[in-house]
Scaffold this motif. Structure first.
Motif, PDB file in Angstrom:
ATOM      1  N   GLN A 144       0.836  -1.207   0.000  1.00  0.00           N
ATOM      2  CA  GLN A 144       0.000   0.000   0.000  1.00  0.00           C
ATOM      3  C   GLN A 144       0.869   1.255   0.000  1.00  0.00           C
ATOM      4  O   GLN A 144       0.579   2.221  -0.713  1.00  0.00           O
ATOM      5  CB  GLN A 144      -0.922   0.016   1.227  1.00  0.00           C
ATOM      6  CG  GLN A 144      -2.040  -1.005   1.159  1.00  0.00           C
ATOM      7  CD  GLN A 144      -2.874  -0.959   2.410  1.00  0.00           C
ATOM      8  OE1 GLN A 144      -3.557   0.036   2.655  1.00  0.00           O
ATOM      9  NE2 GLN A 144      -2.819  -2.007   3.212  1.00  0.00           N
ATOM     10  N   GLU A 147       2.351   1.784  -3.448  1.00  0.00           N
ATOM     11  CA  GLU A 147       1.318   2.288  -4.345  1.00  0.00           C
ATOM     12  C   GLU A 147       1.049   3.766  -4.094  1.00  0.00           C
ATOM     13  O   GLU A 147       0.903   4.552  -5.040  1.00  0.00           O
ATOM     14  CB  GLU A 147       0.031   1.472  -4.184  1.00  0.00           C
ATOM     15  CG  GLU A 147      -1.089   1.873  -5.117  1.00  0.00           C
ATOM     16  CD  GLU A 147      -0.794   1.624  -6.583  1.00  0.00           C
ATOM     17  OE1 GLU A 147      -1.384   2.340  -7.427  1.00  0.00           O
ATOM     18  OE2 GLU A 147       0.021   0.737  -6.890  1.00  0.00           O
ATOM     19  N   GLU A 148       1.004   4.159  -2.836  1.00  0.00           N
ATOM     20  CA  GLU A 148       0.776   5.571  -2.492  1.00  0.00           C
ATOM     21  C   GLU A 148       1.905   6.448  -3.011  1.00  0.00           C
ATOM     22  O   GLU A 148       1.664   7.530  -3.564  1.00  0.00           O
ATOM     23  CB  GLU A 148       0.642   5.743  -0.971  1.00  0.00           C
ATOM     24  CG  GLU A 148      -0.663   5.224  -0.429  1.00  0.00           C
ATOM     25  CD  GLU A 148      -0.698   5.226   1.111  1.00  0.00           C
ATOM     26  OE1 GLU A 148       0.115   5.943   1.742  1.00  0.00           O
ATOM     27  OE2 GLU A 148      -1.555   4.523   1.676  1.00  0.00           O
ATOM     28  N   LYS A 149       3.158   5.981  -2.872  1.00  0.00           N
ATOM     29  CA  LYS A 149       4.307   6.733  -3.367  1.00  0.00           C
ATOM     30  C   LYS A 149       4.252   6.857  -4.880  1.00  0.00           C
ATOM     31  O   LYS A 149       4.551   7.899  -5.446  1.00  0.00           O
ATOM     32  CB  LYS A 149       5.614   6.063  -2.950  1.00  0.00           C
ATOM     33  CG  LYS A 149       5.973   6.291  -1.506  1.00  0.00           C
ATOM     34  CD  LYS A 149       7.285   5.620  -1.168  1.00  0.00           C
ATOM     35  CE  LYS A 149       7.575   5.743   0.315  1.00  0.00           C
ATOM     36  NZ  LYS A 149       8.821   5.060   0.695  1.00  0.00           N
ATOM     37  N   ALA A 150       3.859   5.787  -5.546  1.00  0.00           N
ATOM     38  CA  ALA A 150       3.767   5.803  -7.005  1.00  0.00           C
ATOM     39  C   ALA A 150       2.713   6.809  -7.450  1.00  0.00           C
ATOM     40  O   ALA A 150       2.928   7.543  -8.429  1.00  0.00           O
ATOM     41  CB  ALA A 150       3.445   4.401  -7.534  1.00  0.00           C
ATOM     42  N   LYS A 151       1.586   6.865  -6.772  1.00  0.00           N
ATOM     43  CA  LYS A 151       0.528   7.803  -7.121  1.00  0.00           C
ATOM     44  C   LYS A 151       0.989   9.239  -6.892  1.00  0.00           C
ATOM     45  O   LYS A 151       0.677  10.130  -7.696  1.00  0.00           O
ATOM     46  CB  LYS A 151      -0.741   7.519  -6.312  1.00  0.00           C
ATOM     47  CG  LYS A 151      -1.496   6.309  -6.788  1.00  0.00           C
ATOM     48  CD  LYS A 151      -2.745   6.061  -5.965  1.00  0.00           C
ATOM     49  CE  LYS A 151      -3.463   4.802  -6.426  1.00  0.00           C
ATOM     50  NZ  LYS A 151      -4.646   4.522  -5.619  1.00  0.00           N
ATOM     51  N   LEU A 152       1.727   9.462  -5.813  1.00  0.00           N
ATOM     52  CA  LEU A 152       2.254  10.812  -5.532  1.00  0.00           C
ATOM     53  C   LEU A 152       3.238  11.242  -6.613  1.00  0.00           C
ATOM     54  O   LEU A 152       3.229  12.391  -7.057  1.00  0.00           O
ATOM     55  CB  LEU A 152       2.940  10.862  -4.169  1.00  0.00           C
ATOM     56  CG  LEU A 152       2.038  10.914  -2.953  1.00  0.00           C
ATOM     57  CD1 LEU A 152       2.860  10.804  -1.673  1.00  0.00           C
ATOM     58  CD2 LEU A 152       1.211  12.186  -2.955  1.00  0.00           C
ATOM     59  N   ASN A 153       4.085  10.313  -7.057  1.00  0.00           N
ATOM     60  CA  ASN A 153       5.063  10.614  -8.098  1.00  0.00           C
ATOM     61  C   ASN A 153       4.380  10.915  -9.433  1.00  0.00           C
ATOM     62  O   ASN A 153       4.865  11.731 -10.218  1.00  0.00           O
ATOM     63  CB  ASN A 153       6.052   9.483  -8.258  1.00  0.00           C
ATOM     64  CG  ASN A 153       7.021   9.384  -7.088  1.00  0.00           C
ATOM     65  OD1 ASN A 153       7.248  10.374  -6.374  1.00  0.00           O
ATOM     66  ND2 ASN A 153       7.583   8.219  -6.884  1.00  0.00           N
ATOM     67  N   GLU A 154       3.261  10.228  -9.717  1.00  0.00           N
ATOM     68  CA  GLU A 154       2.521  10.480 -10.947  1.00  0.00           C
ATOM     69  C   GLU A 154       1.916  11.884 -10.962  1.00  0.00           C
ATOM     70  O   GLU A 154       1.835  12.514 -12.010  1.00  0.00           O
ATOM     71  CB  GLU A 154       1.379   9.464 -11.104  1.00  0.00           C
ATOM     72  CG  GLU A 154       1.841   8.075 -11.500  1.00  0.00           C
ATOM     73  CD  GLU A 154       0.685   7.100 -11.567  1.00  0.00           C
ATOM     74  OE1 GLU A 154      -0.498   7.505 -11.459  1.00  0.00           O
ATOM     75  OE2 GLU A 154       0.961   5.895 -11.735  1.00  0.00           O
ATOM     76  N   LYS A 155       1.501  12.377  -9.812  1.00  0.00           N
ATOM     77  CA  LYS A 155       0.886  13.696  -9.729  1.00  0.00           C
ATOM     78  C   LYS A 155       1.896  14.818  -9.871  1.00  0.00           C
ATOM     79  O   LYS A 155       1.546  15.941 -10.194  1.00  0.00           O
ATOM     80  CB  LYS A 155       0.134  13.845  -8.401  1.00  0.00           C
ATOM     81  CG  LYS A 155      -1.100  12.971  -8.315  1.00  0.00           C
ATOM     82  CD  LYS A 155      -1.814  13.148  -6.998  1.00  0.00           C
ATOM     83  CE  LYS A 155      -3.040  12.244  -6.922  1.00  0.00           C
ATOM     84  NZ  LYS A 155      -3.742  12.378  -5.658  1.00  0.00           N
ATOM     85  N   GLN A 156       3.160  14.540  -9.626  1.00  0.00           N
ATOM     86  CA  GLN A 156       4.202  15.583  -9.671  1.00  0.00           C
ATOM     87  C   GLN A 156       4.685  15.832 -11.059  1.00  0.00           C
ATOM     88  O   GLN A 156       4.693  15.358 -12.006  1.00  0.00           O
ATOM     89  CB  GLN A 156       5.371  15.205  -8.769  1.00  0.00           C
ATOM     90  CG  GLN A 156       4.968  15.199  -7.319  1.00  0.00           C
ATOM     91  CD  GLN A 156       6.113  14.748  -6.421  1.00  0.00           C
ATOM     92  OE1 GLN A 156       7.151  14.314  -6.887  1.00  0.00           O
ATOM     93  NE2 GLN A 156       5.908  14.833  -5.129  1.00  0.00           N
TER      94      GLN A 156
END
Length: 156
Positions: A144, A147-156
Motif C-alpha cells: 500500500q 502504491e501511495e508513493k507511485a501515485k504521488l510521483n505520478e501527480k508531480q
C-alpha cells in the motif's frame, strides 16, 4: 515444544505407527519453521541439509501421514501450490490468513468470531462443521505504501 512431541507420539501410537527417527526429523523441521507454510520439497531441502541420508520419498510419505493424522494442515493459496503447517488436533480451529495480492506475503491471524455463523449453518443446513479456513485477499501495508508513493510521483 516438548508437549508437541509427546502429542505427536501419542497420535502416532493411537493409529498404529511408531515415532521413528525419520518422522522425528520431519516433525522437527516443521517445529523449527513453524512460522512458515512449507511445500514438501521445501521440507526435503531443509531436512537434507542436516540429514542427507533422508530421501525425498520418505519426506513425502511422512508429510502425507502427518496430514492424514491431523498433525499437519494442508493449505493451498491462490498460486495452487500445496503447503503444510503444524497443527495439533486438539487445538480447535485453524488460524486464518491475510494474503497480499501484490507481493504474495502471507500473514497469519487468530481472531475467530465465527462460532455463531457455524451454529446457524449447522442448524439451517443440518451440516456438522468440523473446521473452517478463512483467507482474506488484499494488499499488505508495504505494498500500500509503495502504491501511495507511485501515485504521488505520478501527480508531480
Amino acid at each position: 515444544m516438548l508437549a508437541g512431541i509427546d502429542q505427536v507420539k501419542e497420535i502416532l501410537k493411537e493409529n498404529g505407527y511408531k515415532y521413528t527417527s525419520q518422522r522425528a526429523k520431519v516433525f522437527e523441521t516443521f517445529v523449527e519453521n513453524s512460522d512458515k507454510h512449507l511445500t514438501t520439497e521445501e521440507v526435503y531441502n531443509l531436512v537434507s541439509k542436516k540429514y542427507p541420508e533422508l530421501g525425498i520419498a520418505t519426506v513425502y510419505r511422512n508429510v502425507s501421514l502427518f496430514t492424514k493424522l491431523g498433525i499437519l494442515d494442508q493449505i493451498i493459496f491462490d498460486d495452487n501450490i500445496v503447503r503444510y503447517e503444524l497443527r495439533m488436533p486438539h487445538e480447535g480451529h485453524r488460524h486464518h490468513h491475510l494474503i497480499c495480492m501484490n507481493c504474495g506475503k502471507v500473514e497469519e491471524f487468530d481472531v475467530d468470531n465465527l462460532d455463531e455463523v457455524e451454529k446457524e449453518i449447522e442448524e439451517k443446513k443440518n451440516f456438522k462443521i468440523i473446521d473452517h479456513t478463512l483467507k482474506f485477499m488484499g494488499y499488505c501495508e508495504d505494498c500500500q505504501k509503495i502504491e501511495e508513493k507511485a501515485k504521488l510521483n505520478e501527480k508531480q
